[in-house]
Design a protein around this motif. Structure first.
Motif, mmCIF file in Angstrom:
data_model
loop_
_atom_site.group_PDB
_atom_site.id
_atom_site.type_symbol
_atom_site.label_atom_id
_atom_site.label_comp_id
_atom_site.label_asym_id
_atom_site.label_seq_id
_atom_site.Cartn_x
_atom_site.Cartn_y
_atom_site.Cartn_z
ATOM 1 N N LYS A 330 -45.899 36.998 -0.623
ATOM 2 C CA LYS A 330 -46.555 37.407 0.346
ATOM 3 C C LYS A 330 -47.277 38.647 0.070
ATOM 4 N N LEU A 343 -49.732 34.622 5.360
ATOM 5 C CA LEU A 343 -49.197 34.389 6.744
ATOM 6 C C LEU A 343 -48.157 33.575 6.675
ATOM 7 N N GLY A 346 -45.284 35.404 5.261
ATOM 8 C CA GLY A 346 -44.884 36.343 5.839
ATOM 9 C C GLY A 346 -44.184 36.079 7.167
ATOM 10 N N GLU A 347 -44.463 34.925 7.713
ATOM 11 C CA GLU A 347 -43.655 34.666 8.955
ATOM 12 C C GLU A 347 -42.428 34.057 8.286
ATOM 13 N N GLU A 366 -42.903 42.997 10.126
ATOM 14 C CA GLU A 366 -44.003 43.139 11.492
ATOM 15 C C GLU A 366 -45.320 43.795 10.809
ATOM 16 N N LEU A 369 -47.484 41.603 8.922
ATOM 17 C CA LEU A 369 -48.214 40.346 9.576
ATOM 18 C C LEU A 369 -49.231 41.113 10.505
ATOM 19 N N TYR A 373 -53.038 39.456 10.309
ATOM 20 C CA TYR A 373 -53.915 39.113 11.418
ATOM 21 C C TYR A 373 -54.973 39.816 11.774
ATOM 22 N N LYS A 381 -52.799 38.309 18.085
ATOM 23 C CA LYS A 381 -51.490 38.314 17.444
ATOM 24 C C LYS A 381 -51.372 39.615 16.548
ATOM 25 N N HIS A 385 -47.859 41.835 16.838
ATOM 26 C CA HIS A 385 -46.975 42.452 15.767
ATOM 27 C C HIS A 385 -46.921 44.090 15.487
#
Length: 671
Positions: A330, A343, A346-347, A366, A369, A373, A381, A385
């Motif tokens: 990531k 993304l 990362g999720e 967090e 992310l 975003y 979003k 986060h």
């Protein structure tokens, strides 16, 4: 050079293949024997197979450990069941990671542990239970198990005492109980220094440095780690210097020193090449270096490392190493501005971290992310986060402040307590000295004469007592030596005269066709041979101590219901004939006592050579006895002969017996 290298590589491959072949052959032989056996003999073979596979091979051990535990419980052999359950829990903690199965095993063993007779087995069991709970993230259960392990370790003054305090300190660090952690680690370091265990001392200092780092004391943490590295370099067998550099790199990142971070990660990888845990740490260190390169605009270097990780997924990207790989991937994608893919990774990384309690890593996930975003333009979003990130950050900040306060409060209370004790002792000493000065002049003359007279009397009494004791010991030892000579003479007489005559009677009774007379003659001849063997063991004289002990155990195993577990090294080269005979008699007496008095169902015998000693450890699960009372009131010569023979050998005899739990006897003979 290339030819030599290839030849060496070929030889190593042949050796490894040969070892694997031998392991499989031995496994198959034991499995064949197990299929034919029943009862105690079957359990003995299962125990041997499970122990062999677990300790001495790389073969799959899960199923054989479970089978052995189940069969041992069926035969009520709780020592074997607990020992193998300990091995299975350790395997789950370090290999399979199936913690729910481990908890089921712990629940199964719980009602049986009260019957275990050996503190050593319980110490090892609870230590492995604590380790498993730690890896499972259940820190409170881990600490409780370590407390139980510590209790049993102190019962036999085990070398694991310091290690348990150290591991408990590590759990306290991860659980955020910094005050308790500092005290536990200080106890561990003190113990390791006392026993001169430099390896564990280095590891304990590493945990102290982590404690400082988590409190935000980076300067103190760096100093502690530099001392740790200096110690590790001087202690050449220490191979985990790479871990120290890796932790230093983590501190560098928190403090914003990126060049030092990358330099320490390189040092971590370099030193890990010679580590015994190289396979475990290599994926972690390599992935961390890729992250550092990606975050510091060295995209080409980061990409090169990530390709290396993806080229060997089994080693670098799955199981324990999945999180490290996801972090590297990531970070690289974000640096390359491939935000949609970043993304996804990362999720996945965040979900993986949310399964545990690693809040600092969840916070960073967090934050990542939020950054992604924000770059994509999804403000809703991104804000979501960012709120999660700041909430965790504030929580960690408050927790850290609480931890620091607790840490300093603990240190303050400890120092205050020590200072109070010192002041009280100083005041008492001052009052005592004043009183002594007043009284000294009054009694100096008379007490001086009395002391002189008393001193002379005590010296004479001690010398007389020592002489008397030496005479008594020599007398007792002469009796034992004379007894052995007489035993040898009687054994030879029985064999040469009575034995020969009985053989003639046996032949004549056979010719007379009198079946009852023939059976009586055979039984009498066998009894005479048994008595002769007991008086003077021929196997000991002809084949040596180790063969003699094995023959003795086989004889008792054949004629009793006792279940034997043995681990006997060949120590014949370190014993002369007299020493071998005395050690044999000690072992014989111990086993005779177990058969006659212990009411035991299982006996474990361990004979091994240490650096400068031979150790004999005999454990039984019998009814136990009160040793002090036994020595004070018993008229039995057996126990006294054990002590006297130990004195002749200058050996140390230790007896640890617990009523209704069994007895452990240990003889330590200096080579």
């Amino acid at each position: 050079m290339k030819v030599k290298f290839l030849v060496s590589l070929l030889l190593v491959s042949i050796c490894i293949f040969a070892q694997e072949e031998n392991a499989l052959q031995k496994k198959q032989q034991l499995e064949t024997a197990i299929q034919k056996a029943q009862g105690a003999k079957r359990l003995k073979l299962l125990d041997s197979l499970a122990t062999y596979i677990y300790y001495d091979t790389n073969l799959e051990c899960d199923s054989i450990l479970r089978t052995t535990i189940k069969y041992a419980i069926k035969l009520d052999s709780v020592n074997v069941a607990t020992r193998q359950a300990s091995n299975l829990i350790d395997y789950i903690a370090h290999s399979s990671g199936k913690f729910d199965e481990g908890k089921q095993i712990i629940a199964t063993m719980k009602p049986l542990l009260a019957k275990v007779s050996s503190p050593k087995i319980l110490d090892n069991y609870y230590t492995n239970v604590a380790n498993m709970y730690y890896y499972a993230g259940d820190f409170e259960a881990s600490i409780k198990a370590y407390d139980k392990a510590y209790f049993y370790a102190t019962q036999y003054n085990a070398t694991t005492i310091g290690l348990i305090a150290f591991r408990k300190g590590v759990v306290y660090v991860d659980n955020g109980e910094f005050g308790k952690a500092s005290l536990s680690l200080a106890d561990a370091i003190s113990y390791f220094q006392k026993v001169k265990d430099t390896l564990k001392w280095i590891d304990a200092k590493g945990s102290v440095s982590i404690l400082y780092s988590k409190s935000g004391f980076y300067k103190e943490s760096k100093k502690e780690r530099e001392e740790q590295i200096e110690l590790a370099k001087r202690f050449k067998p220490y191979t985990n210097i790479g871990v120290i550099y890796f932790n230093m790199a983590a501190d560098n990142n928190k403090a914003g020193f990126q060049e030092e971070r990358i330099a320490n990660l390189k040092l971590a990888l370099k030193n890990n090449e010679t580590s015994q845990h190289q396979t475990f740490f290599d994926p972690i260190f390599t992935s961390a270096l890729a992250v550092a390169y990606a975050e510091n605009d060295s995209i080409a270097l980061a990409e090169k490392i990530v390709k290396k990780l993806e080229a060997n997924p089994e080693k670098y990207t799955t199981n324990y190493n999945e999180a490290s790989y996801l972090e590297a991937k990531k970070s690289l994608l974000f640096a390359k501005k491939e935000y949609e893919q970043a993304l996804t990774y990362g999720e996945t990384y965040l979900k993986l971290k949310q399964k545990g309690k690693q809040f600092e890593e969840i916070q960073l996930a967090e934050k990542f992310l939020f950054d992604v975003y924000e770059q994509i333009g999804d403000k809703e979003k991104a804000l979501y986060h960012f709120k999660n990130y700041t909430h965790i950050k504030d929580s960690i900040g408050n927790i850290q402040k609480t931890r620091v306060l607790a840490y300093y409060q603990t240190l303050y209370e400890t120092e205050k307590r020590d200072l109070t004790i010192e002041n009280q002792e100083a005041n008492i000493a001052l009052l005592d000295s004043k009183n002594k000065i007043k009284n000294q002049w009054m009694f100096f003359g008379g007490s001086g004469l009395l002391v002189l007279f008393g001193f002379v009397t005590v010296i004479r009494s001690r010398n007389f007592a020592k002489k008397k004791q030496k005479i008594q010991e020599k007398f007792t030892q002469d009796i034992i030596n004379a007894q052995e000579e007489e035993r040898t003479r009687v054994a030879l007489e029985l064999h040469d005269s009575v034995g020969q005559q009985l053989m003639l009677i046996t032949r004549k009774s056979k010719n007379s066709n009198d079946a009852s007379m023939e059976a009586l003659a055979k039984d009498t001849l066998q009894n005479v041979r048994t008595i002769s063997q007991g008086l003077h063991p021929v196997v000991l004289e002809r084949l040596g101590f180790t063969a003699g002990i094995n023959d003795l155990i086989t004889t008792i195993d054949t004629n009793t219901e006792l279940f034997f577990t043995t681990e006997i090294e060949n120590v014949d080269a370190y014993l002369d004939n007299k020493e071998a005979l005395h050690l044999y008699r000690i072992q014989q007496e111990i086993l005779n006592n177990i058969v006659k008095h212990a009411e035991a169902t299982a006996v474990s015998i361990d004979i091994r050579k240490g650096k400068s000693t031979i150790e004999i450890i005999v454990e039984d699960n019998g009814k136990g006895f009160d040793y002090e009372k036994q020595m004070q009131f018993s008229k039995s010569l057996g126990m006294k002969s054990l002590l006297e023979r130990s004195k002749i050998l200058k050996a140390n005899l230790t007896i640890n017996s617990i009523l209704k739990k069994g007895t452990i006897m240990q003889v330590t003979f200096p080579i």
